[in-house]
Motif scaffolding. Structure first.
Motif, PDB file in Angstrom:
ATOM      1  N   GLN A  64       0.809  -1.218   0.000  1.00  0.00           N
ATOM      2  CA  GLN A  64       0.000   0.000   0.000  1.00  0.00           C
ATOM      3  C   GLN A  64       0.845   1.273   0.000  1.00  0.00           C
ATOM      4  N   ALA A  65       2.152   1.156   0.143  1.00  0.00           N
ATOM      5  CA  ALA A  65       3.020   2.333   0.264  1.00  0.00           C
ATOM      6  C   ALA A  65       3.004   3.188  -1.004  1.00  0.00           C
ATOM      7  N   ALA A  66       3.001   2.577  -2.180  1.00  0.00           N
ATOM      8  CA  ALA A  66       2.997   3.341  -3.431  1.00  0.00           C
ATOM      9  C   ALA A  66       1.708   4.152  -3.577  1.00  0.00           C
ATOM     10  N   ALA A  67       0.590   3.555  -3.195  1.00  0.00           N
ATOM     11  CA  ALA A  67      -0.684   4.281  -3.255  1.00  0.00           C
ATOM     12  C   ALA A  67      -0.686   5.456  -2.284  1.00  0.00           C
ATOM     13  N   LEU A  68      -0.053   5.281  -1.132  1.00  0.00           N
ATOM     14  CA  LEU A  68       0.038   6.385  -0.177  1.00  0.00           C
ATOM     15  C   LEU A  68       0.936   7.507  -0.712  1.00  0.00           C
ATOM     16  N   ALA A  69       2.004   7.141  -1.414  1.00  0.00           N
ATOM     17  CA  ALA A  69       2.908   8.145  -1.982  1.00  0.00           C
ATOM     18  C   ALA A  69       2.216   8.972  -3.063  1.00  0.00           C
ATOM     19  N   GLU A  70       1.216   8.410  -3.725  1.00  0.00           N
ATOM     20  CA  GLU A  70       0.453   9.167  -4.730  1.00  0.00           C
ATOM     21  C   GLU A  70      -0.225  10.382  -4.100  1.00  0.00           C
ATOM     22  N   ASN A  71      -0.644  10.258  -2.846  1.00  0.00           N
ATOM     23  CA  ASN A  71      -1.243  11.401  -2.158  1.00  0.00           C
ATOM     24  C   ASN A  71      -0.234  12.526  -2.000  1.00  0.00           C
ATOM     25  N   LEU A  72       1.002  12.185  -1.701  1.00  0.00           N
ATOM     26  CA  LEU A  72       2.043  13.210  -1.589  1.00  0.00           C
ATOM     27  C   LEU A  72       2.292  13.881  -2.924  1.00  0.00           C
ATOM     28  N   LYS A  73       2.264  13.104  -3.996  1.00  0.00           N
ATOM     29  CA  LYS A  73       2.451  13.677  -5.335  1.00  0.00           C
ATOM     30  C   LYS A  73       1.331  14.656  -5.688  1.00  0.00           C
ATOM     31  N   ASN A  74       0.149  14.431  -5.124  1.00  0.00           N
ATOM     32  CA  ASN A  74      -0.999  15.315  -5.361  1.00  0.00           C
ATOM     33  C   ASN A  74      -1.107  16.416  -4.305  1.00  0.00           C
ATOM     34  N   TYR A  75      -0.029  16.658  -3.555  1.00  0.00           N
ATOM     35  CA  TYR A  75       0.074  17.723  -2.549  1.00  0.00           C
ATOM     36  C   TYR A  75      -0.935  17.567  -1.421  1.00  0.00           C
ATOM     37  N   ARG A  76      -1.172  16.336  -0.994  1.00  0.00           N
ATOM     38  CA  ARG A  76      -2.034  16.085   0.151  1.00  0.00           C
ATOM     39  C   ARG A  76      -1.182  15.613   1.321  1.00  0.00           C
ATOM     40  N   PRO A  77      -1.298  16.251   2.477  1.00  0.00           N
ATOM     41  CA  PRO A  77      -0.579  15.764   3.665  1.00  0.00           C
ATOM     42  C   PRO A  77      -1.082  14.372   4.031  1.00  0.00           C
ATOM     43  N   LEU A  78      -0.196  13.598   4.623  1.00  0.00           N
ATOM     44  CA  LEU A  78      -0.495  12.202   4.891  1.00  0.00           C
ATOM     45  C   LEU A  78      -0.089  11.858   6.318  1.00  0.00           C
ATOM     46  N   ILE A  79      -1.018  11.297   7.069  1.00  0.00           N
ATOM     47  CA  ILE A  79      -0.729  10.784   8.413  1.00  0.00           C
ATOM     48  C   ILE A  79      -0.792   9.267   8.319  1.00  0.00           C
ATOM     49  N   PHE A 116       3.279   8.965  11.877  1.00  0.00           N
ATOM     50  CA  PHE A 116       4.141   9.916  11.190  1.00  0.00           C
ATOM     51  C   PHE A 116       3.311  10.829  10.303  1.00  0.00           C
ATOM     52  N   LEU A 117       3.767  12.053  10.168  1.00  0.00           N
ATOM     53  CA  LEU A 117       3.131  13.038   9.310  1.00  0.00           C
ATOM     54  C   LEU A 117       4.066  13.329   8.148  1.00  0.00           C
ATOM     55  N   PHE A 118       3.597  13.096   6.921  1.00  0.00           N
ATOM     56  CA  PHE A 118       4.352  13.369   5.701  1.00  0.00           C
ATOM     57  C   PHE A 118       3.662  14.519   4.979  1.00  0.00           C
ATOM     58  N   THR A 119       4.426  15.557   4.671  1.00  0.00           N
ATOM     59  CA  THR A 119       3.852  16.716   3.982  1.00  0.00           C
ATOM     60  C   THR A 119       4.656  17.016   2.734  1.00  0.00           C
ATOM     61  N   SER A 120       3.982  17.552   1.742  1.00  0.00           N
ATOM     62  CA  SER A 120       4.662  17.971   0.519  1.00  0.00           C
ATOM     63  C   SER A 120       5.163  19.399   0.691  1.00  0.00           C
ATOM     64  N   SER A 121       5.753  19.931  -0.342  1.00  0.00           N
ATOM     65  CA  SER A 121       6.399  21.237  -0.242  1.00  0.00           C
ATOM     66  C   SER A 121       5.414  22.395  -0.058  1.00  0.00           C
ATOM     67  N   ASN A 122       4.124  22.188  -0.291  1.00  0.00           N
ATOM     68  CA  ASN A 122       3.161  23.275  -0.165  1.00  0.00           C
ATOM     69  C   ASN A 122       2.626  23.455   1.252  1.00  0.00           C
ATOM     70  N   VAL A 123       3.057  22.615   2.199  1.00  0.00           N
ATOM     71  CA  VAL A 123       2.575  22.680   3.577  1.00  0.00           C
ATOM     72  C   VAL A 123       3.707  23.147   4.475  1.00  0.00           C
ATOM     73  N   ASP A 124       3.414  24.156   5.284  1.00  0.00           N
ATOM     74  CA  ASP A 124       4.404  24.674   6.225  1.00  0.00           C
ATOM     75  C   ASP A 124       4.011  24.240   7.627  1.00  0.00           C
ATOM     76  N   LEU A 125       4.913  23.527   8.281  1.00  0.00           N
ATOM     77  CA  LEU A 125       4.657  23.042   9.641  1.00  0.00           C
ATOM     78  C   LEU A 125       5.404  23.905  10.645  1.00  0.00           C
ATOM     79  N   SER A 126       4.801  24.095  11.793  1.00  0.00           N
ATOM     80  CA  SER A 126       5.492  24.800  12.865  1.00  0.00           C
ATOM     81  C   SER A 126       5.276  24.021  14.149  1.00  0.00           C
ATOM     82  N   GLY A 127       6.203  24.160  15.064  1.00  0.00           N
ATOM     83  CA  GLY A 127       6.122  23.442  16.326  1.00  0.00           C
ATOM     84  C   GLY A 127       7.154  22.333  16.370  1.00  0.00           C
ATOM     85  N   ASP A 128       7.343  21.774  17.563  1.00  0.00           N
ATOM     86  CA  ASP A 128       8.314  20.714  17.766  1.00  0.00           C
ATOM     87  C   ASP A 128       7.582  19.422  18.085  1.00  0.00           C
TER      88      ASP A 128
END
Length: 146
Positions: A64-79, A116-128
Motif C-alpha cells: 500500500q506504500a505506493a498508493a500512499l505516496a500518490e497522495n504526496l504527489k498530489n500535494y495532500r498531507p499524509l498521516i 508519522f506526518l508526511f507533507t509535501s512542499s506546499n505545507v508549512d509546519l510549525s512546532g516541535d
C-alpha cells in the motif's frame, strides 16, 4: 513619404519640428491608462474556501506504500499509523514514504512513536512535534540514524 512621416510623428519618432507643447500633450495622452472597456481579466487566487485534504492511513502491508505516496504527489498531507504492523514491515513503509517525501521537497514529522506526518512542499509546519513524543519505539535509533 508624407504618410510615413505622419505615422512616425504620430508614434513619437518623428522630427523635432513640432512645438514643445504639442509633444508634451502627446506624451500625456500616451501615458494615461486606456479607457475601461468593460471586460476584465479574471485571475483565480487560492482562498480559504478551497479546503486542503488530509489523508489518514493505517496500512496493512508494504504493498500500500505506493498508493500512499500518490497522495504526496498530489500535494495532500499524509498521516500514517504503523503501530499495529511488525517492525520490519513498518520500517519499510516509513523508509519508502520518507524517500518519496524527500524527492518531492516535503518534510517528515513523527507525531507519536508509530504515527508519522508526511507533507509535501506546499505545507508549512510549525512546532516541535518530535520533542513531544515520549515512550514507544524510537524509529530513528532502530533505523540506525541516531
Amino acid at each position: 513619404m508624407a504618410f510615413w512621416d505622419g505615422l512616425l510623428n504620430w508614434l513619437g519618432y518623428g522630427h523635432d519640428e513640432d512645438t514643445p507643447a504639442g509633444n508634451q500633450l502627446k506624451e500625456l495622452e500616451w501615458s494615461s491608462p486606456p479607457p475601461h472597456t468593460g471586460k476584465a481579466k479574471l485571475v483565480s487566487l487560492p482562498t480559504a474556501r478551497q479546503a486542503m485534504r488530509l489523508v489518514i492511513a493505517r496500512p496493512q502491508s508494504f504493498d500500500q506504500a505506493a498508493a500512499l505516496a500518490e497522495n504526496l504527489k498530489n500535494y495532500r498531507p499524509l498521516i500514517v499509523n504503523v503501530e499495529a504492523l511488525p517492525f520490519d514491515e513498518a520500517r519499510r513503509i516509513i523508509d519508502f514514504l520518507s524517500g518519496a517525501t524527500y524527492a518531492l521537497g516535503g518534510r517528515v514529522r513523527r507525531v507519536t512513536s508509530g504515527i508519522f506526518l508526511f507533507t509535501s512542499s506546499n505545507v508549512d509546519l510549525s512546532g516541535d512535534l518530535e520533542e513531544q513524543v515520549t515512550g514507544g519505539i524510537n524509529w530513528l535509533e532502530a533505523a540506525g540514524r541516531k
